[in-house]
Design a protein around this motif. Structure first.
Motif, PDB file in Angstrom:
ATOM      1  N   ASP A   5       0.830  -1.213   0.000  1.00 29.72           N
ATOM      2  CA  ASP A   5       0.000   0.000   0.000  1.00 29.72           C
ATOM      3  C   ASP A   5       0.866   1.267   0.000  1.00 29.72           C
ATOM      4  OD1 ASP A   5      -1.937   2.060   0.674  1.00 29.72           O
ATOM      5  OD2 ASP A   5      -3.246   0.425   1.320  1.00 29.72           O
ATOM      6  N   SER A  49      -7.447   4.226  -1.171  1.00 30.37           N
ATOM      7  CA  SER A  49      -7.078   2.808  -1.107  1.00 30.37           C
ATOM      8  C   SER A  49      -8.218   1.933  -1.620  1.00 30.37           C
ATOM      9  CB  SER A  49      -6.723   2.407   0.321  1.00 30.37           C
ATOM     10  OG  SER A  49      -5.406   2.834   0.620  1.00 30.37           O
ATOM     11  N   ASP A 296       2.054   2.730   3.475  1.00 32.39           N
ATOM     12  CA  ASP A 296       1.204   3.915   3.290  1.00 32.39           C
ATOM     13  C   ASP A 296       1.215   4.794   4.539  1.00 32.39           C
ATOM     14  OD1 ASP A 296      -1.048   5.454   2.009  1.00 32.39           O
ATOM     15  OD2 ASP A 296      -2.169   4.596   3.678  1.00 32.39           O
ATOM     16  N   ASP A 336      -1.337   0.036  -4.662  1.00 32.12           N
ATOM     17  CA  ASP A 336      -2.652   0.597  -5.016  1.00 32.12           C
ATOM     18  C   ASP A 336      -2.557   2.090  -5.371  1.00 32.12           C
ATOM     19  OD1 ASP A 336      -1.950   1.170  -2.375  1.00 32.12           O
ATOM     20  OD2 ASP A 336      -4.034   1.121  -1.654  1.00 32.12           O
ATOM     21  N   HIS A 337      -1.430   2.721  -5.027  1.00 26.99           N
ATOM     22  CA  HIS A 337      -1.179   4.143  -5.332  1.00 26.99           C
ATOM     23  C   HIS A 337       0.155   4.516  -4.736  1.00 26.99           C
ATOM     24  CE1 HIS A 337      -2.052   4.879  -1.136  1.00 26.99           C
ATOM     25  NE2 HIS A 337      -3.137   4.129  -1.288  1.00 26.99           N
ATOM     26  N   HIS A 346      -1.893  10.529  -0.691  1.00 24.04           N
ATOM     27  CA  HIS A 346      -1.832   9.788  -1.951  1.00 24.04           C
ATOM     28  C   HIS A 346      -1.650  10.755  -3.127  1.00 24.04           C
ATOM     29  CE1 HIS A 346      -4.696   6.631   0.060  1.00 24.04           C
ATOM     30  NE2 HIS A 346      -3.669   6.961   0.819  1.00 24.04           N
TER      31      HIS A 346
HETATM   32 ZN    ZN Z   1      -3.730   2.571  -0.169  1.00 21.73          ZN
END
Ligand code: ZN
Ligand code: ZN
Length: 402
Positions: A5, A49, A296, A336-337, A346
């Motif tokens: 993540d 997310s 993350d 995911d980013h 993000h």
């Molecule tokens: Zn995420």
């Protein structure tokens, strides 16, 4: 599929935590696989997310994302029916006289209370709003509220988002939502009365703790069933994650969630146990996703060294994946980013992706990083195409045309 993540980043003095980290295992996969860079949703779109995961599982979030409420509800294990309207809630502390909407929110998290079971039971037992509803506990002070029946998700949040302000009235954002807004307001008013005089809160007050005497709502969304991952790709899906939001996405696409002891969704998570559970579950499932969240968190905390060290920790644990037989298993490692430490949130920067399977066109990439991945054979792809690409590489893609 290993989802790290928010692992990818922007450069600080020419380095990202991932490119600066010592990652022999990830690099070995990069050397033996086909690499590329991926826009989880699309170029320039900053994923959440939830929407990021939807996209990399092949679902267009612009078409099927139901909003945060339903995903959280599924994440805490509530079964939803099409048409249900779900809200995220938190227990808060309010102070003042009169109606709950006249009162000031003094603590949005009620002192980060986590023991809310008795309060939830009391609300369910005593609050009657003329319609069926579900109130359930989430992590800490959070939870979910689901209205069953014919309601609208087009209503405003009642959480003022910062302390020192009054509880907001739920307002209809379209004509068809007038009744929904009225029901939500009725719920909050009655819930406040029940909670404010509840024995558990009186005891908290005596101990000098803030009362969890109000419920605040946000993130209303309407649940609508989508085609399941299994129907879409003919692959039985399982998710291993400690994060309710990601579990919610897995259930939203009709997948199973494998609960692993020690998977906390945080910096103290047991990565080893998650990888082991994933390998073991390959007997039962065709597609297993392992989500690792803390990369993350370090990005949000703007902690370059912390992120780098955690990436090195993940790297060591991934060595177990060498046990896999790559003539039978296809491994994808991606994110995911991006969550750059310089931003603390993000961003739309694309993420590295590597696919390992016997027979893929192994490219020149020698390191798993943002700077090397784009030199690989996949070039730049979209998240929504990832599963299709992997299916083709294992000869399971459907032919288009004669
Ligand atoms: Zn995420
Ligand atoms: Zn994040």
């Amino acid at each position: 599929m290993i989802i790290l993540d928010g692992i990818s980043d922007r450069a600080l003095s020419g380095k990202t935590p991932l490119s600066a980290a010592n990652t022999p295992i990830l690099d070995e996969f990069a050397k033996n696989g086909i690499n590329g860079i991926m826009d989880p949703i699309a170029p320039g779109i900053r994923p959440g997310s939830d929407t990021g995961h939807l996209a990399i599982f092949g679902y267009d979030p612009f078409k099927c994302y139901p909003g945060r409420g339903p995903i959280e509800a599924l994440g805490v294990g509530i079964k939803l029916d099409s048409g249900d309207v779900a809200f995220r809630i938190n227990f808060a502390t309010v102070d003042g006289e009169g109606s709950v909407f006249e009162k000031i929110v003094t603590d949005r998290r009620a002192g980060r209370i986590s023991e809310t079971n008795s309060l939830i039971r009391a609300v369910i037992g005593r609050v009657k709003i003329g319609t069926q509803y579900i109130l359930a506990k989430g992590t800490g002070h959070r939870g979910v509220l689901v209205l069953k029946g014919n309601f609208s998700e087009k209503v405003s949040d009642t959480d003022p988002k910062k302390p020192g302000e009054k509880v907001k009235k739920c307002l209809p954002l379209e004509e068809g939502a007038i009744n929904t807004a009225r029901i939500v307001n009725e719920f909050l008013e009655q819930a406040h009365k029940v909670l404010d005089s509840h024995e558990f809160n009186i005891k908290r007050e005596q101990k000098g703790l803030p009362k969890a005497n109000a419920i605040l709502t946000r993130g209303a969304g309407k649940f609508k069933k989508v085609i399941s991952f299994e129907e879409k790709y003919k692959l039985k899906f399982a998710m291993i994650s400690g994060t309710a939001l990601v579990k919610g996405i897995a259930r939203f696409i009709g997948g199973d969630v494998i609960e692993v002891k020690g998977a906390t969704g945080s910096k103290d998570t047991n990565i080893n146990a998650k990888i082991k559970a994933a390998i073991d579950s390959l007997d039962e499932y065709d597609f297993v996703a392992v989500h690792i969240k803390a990369t993350d968190e370090f990005g949000h905390d703007m902690d370059f060294q912390g992120k780098l060290k955690f990436i090195e920790k993940i790297d060591k644990e991934l060595s177990k994946l060498f046990e896999l037989d790559f003539s039978k298993v296809c491994l994808i490692i991606t994110a995911d980013h991006s969550t750059p430490v310089s931003v603390g949130d993000h961003t739309a920067d694309p993420v590295p992706v590597v696919i390992c399977h016997e027979g893929v066109r192994v490219d020149e990439v020698k390191k798993y990083s943002e700077f090397e991945a784009y030199k690989g054979g996949l070039c730049r792809i979209r998240g929504i195409d990832l599963i299709k690409i992997a299916l083709d590489l294992i000869n399971k893609a459907e032919k288009f045309g004669a």
